[in-house]
Design a protein around this motif. Structure first.
Motif, PDB file in Angstrom:
ATOM      1  N   LEU A  57     117.455  74.213  -5.361  1.00 45.58           N
ATOM      2  CA  LEU A  57     118.241  74.817  -4.287  1.00 45.58           C
ATOM      3  C   LEU A  57     118.480  73.866  -3.118  1.00 45.58           C
ATOM      4  O   LEU A  57     119.367  74.107  -2.295  1.00 45.58           O
ATOM      5  N   GLY A  61     124.949  73.338  -4.621  1.00 43.94           N
ATOM      6  CA  GLY A  61     125.133  74.302  -5.698  1.00 43.94           C
ATOM      7  C   GLY A  61     126.536  74.309  -6.259  1.00 43.94           C
ATOM      8  O   GLY A  61     126.744  74.629  -7.416  1.00 43.94           O
ATOM      9  N   LEU A  66     121.909  79.739 -10.346  1.00 43.58           N
ATOM     10  CA  LEU A  66     120.601  79.255 -10.782  1.00 43.58           C
ATOM     11  C   LEU A  66     119.914  80.375 -11.553  1.00 43.58           C
ATOM     12  O   LEU A  66     119.680  81.460 -11.015  1.00 43.58           O
ATOM     13  N   ALA A  87     119.714  78.286  -0.488  1.00 39.69           N
ATOM     14  CA  ALA A  87     120.741  78.455  -1.520  1.00 39.69           C
ATOM     15  C   ALA A  87     122.095  78.714  -0.889  1.00 39.69           C
ATOM     16  O   ALA A  87     123.114  78.142  -1.307  1.00 39.69           O
ATOM     17  N   ARG A  88     122.128  79.568   0.115  1.00 39.85           N
ATOM     18  CA  ARG A  88     123.393  79.880   0.799  1.00 39.85           C
ATOM     19  C   ARG A  88     123.949  78.643   1.487  1.00 39.85           C
ATOM     20  O   ARG A  88     125.139  78.348   1.400  1.00 39.85           O
ATOM     21  N   TRP A  92     125.236  77.729  -3.379  1.00 36.95           N
ATOM     22  CA  TRP A  92     124.964  78.332  -4.677  1.00 36.95           C
ATOM     23  C   TRP A  92     125.636  79.703  -4.697  1.00 36.95           C
ATOM     24  O   TRP A  92     125.619  80.424  -3.691  1.00 36.95           O
ATOM     25  N   ILE A  95     121.491  83.622  -7.676  1.00 37.15           N
ATOM     26  CA  ILE A  95     120.239  83.277  -8.347  1.00 37.15           C
ATOM     27  C   ILE A  95     119.794  84.482  -9.162  1.00 37.15           C
ATOM     28  O   ILE A  95     119.798  85.612  -8.668  1.00 37.15           O
ATOM     29  N   ILE A 112     124.215  85.890  -0.127  1.00 34.24           N
ATOM     30  CA  ILE A 112     123.866  85.284  -1.415  1.00 34.24           C
ATOM     31  C   ILE A 112     123.616  86.431  -2.380  1.00 34.24           C
ATOM     32  O   ILE A 112     123.224  87.523  -1.962  1.00 34.24           O
TER      33      ILE A 112
END
Length: 172
Positions: A57, A61, A66, A87-88, A92, A95, A112
């Motif tokens: 992460l 992304g 993921l 992640a944001r 990404w 997840i 997310i």
């Protein structure tokens, strides 16, 4: 415009029948603000250790999903609020965790998409163990890096081999 998993399934019944499209068993709870997400898959196989989750992460992304096979462990969380924020920030799409998440109130405030088996307050261990970009098997499906994943409140659909699915026009 979102691609709804129900519409994708209706338009691809032949691919579901021959295994080119997979539908994960309905085991997952929804977390995060993003109810719909899709993108190419990156996989991790870990067990009660989220070191590789963080490492993945931390990378861009670029709209990927993921997919973390945590062995279905319900003894600790593999994803928390800090990692969801990461992640944001790194773009990404979402997840999926075959395991638990924590800090779910925080995750629910982040744009997310997250699917996990449950929430659990205990953090994971940090041993640095696991594998990346390997086949993972859970929820009745074998998922490979590069497969294409579609997620919404109705379920999780995987297009094997990375072929993007498109909703066909409705019959009139």
């Amino acid at each position: 415009m979102s691609l709804m998993t129900t519409d994708l399934c209706d338009a691809n019944m032949d691919r579901i029948a021959d295994g080119r499209v997979l539908v994960l068993a309905p085991l997952f709870k929804s977390y995060g603000k993003r109810e719909h997400f899709h993108g190419p898959v990156t996989t991790l196989k870990v067990f009660e250790d989220n070191t590789l989750v963080r490492k993945a992460l931390e990378e861009p992304g670029s709209g990927k999903v993921l997919v973390v096979d945590g062995g279905g462990s319900l003894r600790c969380a593999l994803l928390g609020g800090m990692l969801a924020t990461l992640a944001r920030q790194n773009l990404w799409a979402g997840i999926i965790v075959n395991g638990c998440a924590r800090d779910v109130d925080e995750i629910n405030s982040i744009d997310i998409g997250v699917r996990a088996l449950a929430s659990h307050p205990v953090k994971s261990f940090k041993r640095g163990q696991g594998e990346r970009d390997v086949p993972v098997v859970f929820a009745g499906c074998r998922i490979l890096p590069g497969d294409w994943c579609y997620v919404d409140n109705d379920g999780i659909v995987i297009s094997v081999g990375g072929e993007k699915l498109h909703k066909l026009p409705s019959a009139i």
